[in-house]
Design a protein around this motif. Structure first.
Motif, short mmCIF file in Angstrom:
data_model
loop_
_atom_site.label_atom_id
_atom_site.label_comp_id
_atom_site.label_asym_id
_atom_site.label_seq_id
_atom_site.Cartn_x
_atom_site.Cartn_y
_atom_site.Cartn_z
N ASN A 464 -8.95 -13.58 2.59
CA ASN A 464 -8.02 -13.75 3.71
C ASN A 464 -6.63 -13.19 3.44
O ASN A 464 -5.79 -13.16 4.34
CB ASN A 464 -7.90 -15.24 4.06
N ILE A 465 -6.39 -12.74 2.20
CA ILE A 465 -5.09 -12.16 1.85
C ILE A 465 -5.22 -10.65 1.91
O ILE A 465 -5.98 -10.04 1.15
CB ILE A 465 -4.65 -12.62 0.45
N LYS A 466 -4.46 -10.04 2.82
CA LYS A 466 -4.62 -8.61 3.09
C LYS A 466 -3.27 -7.89 3.03
O LYS A 466 -2.23 -8.49 3.27
CB LYS A 466 -5.25 -8.42 4.47
N LEU A 467 -3.33 -6.62 2.74
CA LEU A 467 -2.12 -5.80 2.72
C LEU A 467 -1.64 -5.50 4.14
O LEU A 467 -2.43 -5.48 5.09
CB LEU A 467 -2.38 -4.47 2.01
N LYS A 468 -0.35 -5.25 4.23
CA LYS A 468 0.26 -4.85 5.49
C LYS A 468 0.82 -3.45 5.33
O LYS A 468 1.60 -3.18 4.42
CB LYS A 468 1.38 -5.82 5.89
N TYR A 469 0.40 -2.55 6.20
CA TYR A 469 0.94 -1.18 6.20
C TYR A 469 0.94 -0.70 7.65
O TYR A 469 -0.06 -0.80 8.35
CB TYR A 469 0.12 -0.24 5.33
N GLU A 470 2.09 -0.16 8.09
CA GLU A 470 2.23 0.32 9.46
C GLU A 470 2.53 1.81 9.46
O GLU A 470 3.07 2.35 8.50
CB GLU A 470 3.36 -0.44 10.17
N ASP A 471 2.18 2.46 10.55
CA ASP A 471 2.40 3.91 10.66
C ASP A 471 3.85 4.29 10.40
O ASP A 471 4.13 5.34 9.82
CB ASP A 471 1.99 4.41 12.05
N LYS A 472 4.77 3.43 10.81
CA LYS A 472 6.20 3.77 10.67
C LYS A 472 6.63 3.87 9.20
O LYS A 472 7.69 4.43 8.90
CB LYS A 472 7.07 2.75 11.39
N TYR A 473 5.82 3.36 8.27
CA TYR A 473 6.19 3.42 6.86
C TYR A 473 6.13 4.84 6.30
O TYR A 473 6.54 5.07 5.16
CB TYR A 473 5.29 2.51 6.02
N GLN A 474 5.63 5.80 7.10
CA GLN A 474 5.72 7.20 6.69
C GLN A 474 7.18 7.59 6.47
O GLN A 474 7.48 8.52 5.72
CB GLN A 474 5.09 8.10 7.73
N TYR A 475 8.08 6.91 7.17
CA TYR A 475 9.52 7.03 6.93
C TYR A 475 10.01 5.63 6.56
O TYR A 475 10.01 4.73 7.40
CB TYR A 475 10.27 7.52 8.17
N TRP A 476 10.41 5.45 5.34
CA TRP A 476 10.94 4.15 4.93
C TRP A 476 12.27 3.87 5.62
O TRP A 476 13.00 4.80 5.98
CB TRP A 476 11.15 4.15 3.42
#
Length: 496
Positions: A464-476
């Motif tokens: 139930n513990i999952k990573l979070k990554y969004e498309d916008k992270y292509q630019y920090w």
């Protein structure tokens, strides 16, 4: 930008003081010894050493310098950072914001400090040296400026370009952002100047050489998807025969093997007793405290009998015979004991053989390897495959990495399509460079970071513990402190 210009005073302090600059209190401009510097050839030597000292800058939290490269793997599906060195654990759980610390802040602020110092160096070094020495010194500064700007381009995308000596800029000046394309063009300009001026020799003493700058330009071209150009330049490095694969794969990651490895093309150099690792030794943070634990997903990528798996990771039941560094009741490697969390894997790469019971008092000086010849060969294979398909030269470079002495993995199957070869190269990069900090940038460069990382379960025992990554992270996000200091000219990246 105001803060960049302000930070030159600390940047120059790092240039003028031997060793890594760790205390970052800003000194007033009227107290810097500019009037007595740039008077002799020795000042140029001292200042050039100072430029390299920025490779020792802190990473924004304890026990992790900025170029402790395998902290980057905790931002990915390769590793879990239970102590959050570099900020990978918090980024994967809470996401990125303009107020995120650790690497999200340190790379922006520290890279600009290094750039400011390089600008000052380039504006003044001609006062004290000339001829071939001047050509080489300026080439090293051009390389280091490009190196720092490339990090900024990869992470933050659109950032200000600053070329002038900060002592000639109005302290109240604010600058807006250039586009990522403009930043990358500037990076390539500096790398071309570096390539033209650096000695065409192997890498040995920590100073960049021609192949170092060429290798980083290959990375830039691959990042830009200029595949034919990247393949051509990578082939030039390969054909130049200044570098070669190390017959001992594991020796690339610890002393004394690093000292003679012709595979290493650029690294952060350490040397006991004067230059140990910052804050805490690697042996303690990595092995005693379990700061960088491998995921089962990564371990599943290794082919059967691939010796890089046992050279990179310990197995349940390993003892001193397999290099396990602990004695007493910890003498047998056991998941769930010490820093080894169940559901993950304990690393072996970067551990100097013979170290016993590492603790905070252990001193170690393994160099952080930032570029290896194996990377050049696999970058060639990737670029050539994208440009023309899976021709014989693509097979040759991948197979040579796989078949080096001590690894001896069989060649790839014949008849792979371009798409099939693409997947094999990506798989090869993942296992070859595990715990070397490349995975995060590969996934983002390939455009599959969200697909691979968002929702990824790092530990099968905690589904139930999952990573979070969004498309916008292509630019920090640009650190909020920088936005505030440089308003209204400096705008935040989109969606933050």
């Amino acid at each position: 930008m105001k803060s960049i210009i302000k930070n030159i005073y600390i940047a120059l302090g790092c240039v003028l003081v031997f060793g890594a600059c760790k205390d970052l209190d800003v000194s007033p401009t009227d107290r810097l010894p500019r009037s007595i510097f740039w008077k002799s050839e020795a000042d140029a030597d001292f200042a050039l050493t100072g430029l390299y000292n920025f490779l020792y800058m802190p990473g924004g939290n304890w026990a992790c310098s900025q170029y402790n490269i395998y902290a980057w793997d905790t931002y990915t599906d390769d590793a879990y950072g239970q102590h959050d060195y570099g900020g990978g654990r918090s980024a994967g759980s809470s996401g990125l914001t303009p107020n995120t610390k650790a690497y999200v802040e340190s790379y922006y602020t520290n890279n600009y400090k290094a750039i400011a110092a390089a600008n000052h160096f380039l504006a003044n070094v001609e006062k004290v040296i000339s001829g071939d020495k001047l050509k080489i010194y300026k080439a090293e500064a051009y390389f280091l400026r490009a190196f720092n700007y490339f990090w900024l381009a990869q992470l933050y995308g659109n950032v200000p370009i600053v070329k002038d000596d900060p002592f000639t800029i109005d302290y109240t000046t604010v600058l807006g952002k250039s586009t990522r394309e403009q930043v990358l063009a500037f990076v390539k300009e500096d790398l071309d100047l570096a390539i033209a001026g650096l000695p065409d020799v192997g890498y040995s003493n920590g100073h960049a050489v021609k192949g170092t700058a060429q290798g980083y330009k290959v990375r830039v071209l691959l990042f830009e998807k200029k595949f034919a150009e990247a393949a051509a330049l990578a082939k030039e490095i390969i054909d130049g025969q200044k570098f070669s694969l190390n017959d001992n794969y594991a020796a690339n990651f610890y002393k004394p093997g690093q000292n003679s490895s012709r595979e290493i093309m650029f690294s952060v150099k350490y040397l006991l007793p004067n230059v140990p690792h910052q804050d805490a030794p690697l042996a303690a943070t990595t092995f005693a405290w379990g700061g960088y634990l491998g995921t089962q997903d990564l371990l599943n990528e290794y082919e059967a009998n691939d010796p890089r798996k046992t050279m990179t990771w310990f197995s349940d039941g390993d003892t001193k015979a397999e290099g396990w560094p602990f004695t007493g009741d910890m003498s047998v490697a056991t998941p769930g004991k010490g820093g080894w969390l169940q559901g993950y894997h304990m690393p072996k790469k970067w551990l100097t053989p013979g170290i016993e019971n590492p603790s905070s008092g252990t001193l170690d000086d393994n160099d952080f390897v930032l570029l290896r010849f194996a990377d050049v060969k696999l970058m060639y294979a990737e670029a050539q495959n994208e440009a023309v398909g899976a021709d014989a030269s693509v097979y040759q470079q991948v197979d040579e990495v796989r078949d080096r002495p001590g690894v001896n993995m069989p060649g790839l199957p014949a008849g792979l399509s371009q798409a099939q070869m693409r997947e094999r190269i990506r798989k090869e990069r993942r296992v070859e460079f595990a715990l070397e900090g490349l995975r995060y940038f590969d996934l983002r460069r390939w455009g599959i970071a969200t697909q691979k990382l968002n929702g990824f379960v790092t530990n099968p025992l905690a589904p139930n513990i999952k990573l979070k990554y969004e498309d916008k992270y292509q630019y920090w996000p640009i650190p909020q402190t920088e936005i505030d200091r440089n308003a209204p000219a400096l705008k935040q990246n989109p969606d933050y």
